[in-house]
Scaffold this active site. Structure first.
Site, PDB file in Angstrom:
ATOM      1  N   ASP A   1       0.841  -1.190   0.000  1.00  0.00           N
ATOM      2  CA  ASP A   1       0.000   0.000   0.000  1.00  0.00           C
ATOM      3  C   ASP A   1       0.884   1.250   0.000  1.00  0.00           C
ATOM      4  O   ASP A   1       1.965   1.243  -0.595  1.00  0.00           O
ATOM      5  CB  ASP A   1      -0.909  -0.046   1.240  1.00  0.00           C
ATOM      6  CG  ASP A   1      -2.268   0.586   1.008  1.00  0.00           C
ATOM      7  OD1 ASP A   1      -2.311   1.825   0.894  1.00  0.00           O
ATOM      8  OD2 ASP A   1      -3.275  -0.137   0.941  1.00  0.00           O
TER       9      ASP A   1
ATOM     10  N   HIS B   1      -3.704   6.049   3.612  1.00  0.00           N
ATOM     11  CA  HIS B   1      -4.495   4.890   3.197  1.00  0.00           C
ATOM     12  C   HIS B   1      -3.958   3.594   3.792  1.00  0.00           C
ATOM     13  O   HIS B   1      -4.704   2.784   4.350  1.00  0.00           O
ATOM     14  CB  HIS B   1      -4.509   4.816   1.667  1.00  0.00           C
ATOM     15  CG  HIS B   1      -5.378   3.754   1.089  1.00  0.00           C
ATOM     16  ND1 HIS B   1      -4.955   2.447   0.939  1.00  0.00           N
ATOM     17  CD2 HIS B   1      -6.649   3.792   0.607  1.00  0.00           C
ATOM     18  CE1 HIS B   1      -5.916   1.729   0.389  1.00  0.00           C
ATOM     19  NE2 HIS B   1      -6.967   2.522   0.172  1.00  0.00           N
TER      20      HIS B   1
ATOM     21  N   SER C   1     -11.264  -1.061  -0.510  1.00  0.00           N
ATOM     22  CA  SER C   1      -9.998  -0.981   0.228  1.00  0.00           C
ATOM     23  C   SER C   1     -10.210  -1.309   1.697  1.00  0.00           C
ATOM     24  O   SER C   1      -9.329  -1.865   2.357  1.00  0.00           O
ATOM     25  CB  SER C   1      -9.418   0.440   0.138  1.00  0.00           C
ATOM     26  OG  SER C   1      -8.645   0.619  -1.007  1.00  0.00           O
TER      27      SER C   1
END
Length: 453
Positions: A152, A185, A363
């Protein structure tokens, strides 16, 4: 040699600091004009590979030494040279198993929908994690011997809910740098999978005690290349991750031999790749694919809301294996991006902590499944057994769209159903010899003639 050095620096800039603005997110396949994916034959030496690459007038992108033995490489193409011509040239080489186009990829957090109710950690309730006699009481909270790789934007190792579980390895960041999260994120995803529980702070993840390997292959722009992500997944596998979380994806207009190779390699050697199906709110079907979720042996995850309906943004299709909560999910926030992450939050987290926020997307649904898989791996199970448990214990969602028209399970919207942790006594028998999943080697489809979706 000088031109090769220039190309290498371009690759590091593109993949380490943002391929480009992520404006192509969800729009459709984006063929990259600066790189292709090439799988060289097993046993081919670095010298032999370099000889082929040099002779064809290209250059090799840098790769971590732990990934080199897989012989799946990113080949950099000189500006002005059509990438399809290079794919054709490499495909005819005796030392090459296959060559294919490289595509853009992106994070799969979704925009807000104001009709969804806010909540704190309802997702854990929906998968039965805290329910008496179920979830954590049945399977425990994970083993430190099991590692979940978060491929990520990196992870914030200073976050109080994560710092004891985060693993940084040499080579896990871009350009030799540590895999720090400059977007937020990756930290959010990591918190859902494995934030520390029972510490009177913030949130709890699904697998409290498992390790979280940070593999940074996406920059703050949210954009990257498929080939760079493939290398990240192989890095995680080579360095001991049992579960590899892929809260990213990208559209292609042909089957990806590269992704099928990567996913099959991990699966056949005892690991599991869990991937989100994306947030376009559309069906994934040929001639378009969404990788890595479209790979045959990936566990493809759709998103549901707090009412167990398919999230309005979630993609769907025959590739979907399972669904998990993905709407207004509360999780950890990277301290370096706290202001930005809070600003794009889709509602308050109802927990007494300043460094959390809510986000939407497949996600967010993906790490719920990754965490559950890690709990099962703690019992010494094979990847085949873990996948079977995930699917067989899922709660069938016969009306995932809320239309009143029941569907059989599995269906194209929620797969086998909503992720559920077991209830009651749980004592699975480990497989003495891991069962290998079938290897898939599909033929590539025709070149894209109209990628405007």
């Amino acid at each position: 040699v000088g031109l090769s050095v220039v190309l290498l620096s371009v690759f590091l800039a593109a993949n380490g600091n943002g391929l480009e603005d992520a404006s192509f997110r969800e729009a459709g396949p984006t063929v990259l004009n600066s790189s292709i994916v090439v799988k060289f034959r097993d046993g081919a030496t670095e010298e032999e590979i370099l000889s082929v690459v040099d002779r064809l007038g290209a250059a090799l992108a840098p790769v971590d030494p732990s990934v080199r033995p897989f012989n799946l490489r990113t080949v950099l193409v000189f500006r002005g040279e059509p990438v399809r011509n290079m794919v054709e040239a490499f495909s005819t080489e005796p030392l090459v198993d296959f060559a294919e186009l490289d595509y853009g990829a992106f994070l799969i957090a979704a925009p807000d929908d104001p009709s969804y109710p806010s909540g704190s950690q309802y997702g854990l309730d929906r998968i039965l994690a805290p329910q008496a006699g179920c979830g954590w009481e049945a399977v425990g909270t994970g083993s430190a011997a099991v590692t979940i790789a978060i491929v990520d934007t990196g992870i914030d190792p200073t976050h109080f809910d994560l710092q004891g579980n985060v693993v940084f390895l040499p080579g896990s960041g871009a350009g030799g740098l540590p895999p720090l999260d400059d977007d937020g994120h990756g930290t959010h995803v990591a918190g859902i999978a494995g934030a520390i529980g029972n510490n009177s702070y913030g949130i709890a993840g699904v697998a409290w005690n498992c390790k979280l390997m940070a593999v940074k292959r996406i920059s703050a722009s949210g954009a990257t290349s498929m080939s760079y992500l493939m290398q990240g997944v192989l890095f995680a596998h080579a360095n001991g991750a049992k579960v590899i979380n892929c809260s990213f994806g990208g559209w292609t207009n042909q089957r990806s031999l590269g992704w099928n190779f990567v996913v099959d390699k991990v699966t056949n050697e005892g690991g599991l790749i869990v991937a989100g199906v994306g947030n376009s709110g559309r069906e994934i079907k040929p001639p378009n694919y969404f990788y890595p979720a479209s790979a045959d042996n990936a566990v493809a995850v759709a998103a549901t809301d707090s009412g167990d309906r398919l999230a309005r943004f979630s993609n769907f299709g025959s590739l979907v294996d399972i669904a998990a909560p993905g709407v207004r999910i509360c999780s950890a926030v990277s301290h370096s991006t706290l202001g930005t992450q809070t600003a794009r939050s889709f509602g308050p987290c109802l927990v007494p902590s300043a460094d959390v926020a809510t986000l939407n997307g497949t996600s967010m649904s993906t790490p719920f499944v990754s965490g559950a898989a890690a709990l099962y791996f703690g019992f010494g199970l094979s990847s085949t057994q873990v996948r079977s448990l995930l699917e067989s214990m899922a709660l069938c969602l016969p009306d995932p769209l809320g239309t009143g028209a029941p569907l059989p399970c599995p269906n194209i919207y929620a797969g086998h159903g909503l992720l559920q942790l077991p209830c009651g006594a749980f004592s699975p028998t480990p497989s003495p010899v891991p069962t290998a999943a079938p290897t898939s080697t599909p033929s590539p489809g025709p070149p894209c003639r109209d990628c405007d979706l």
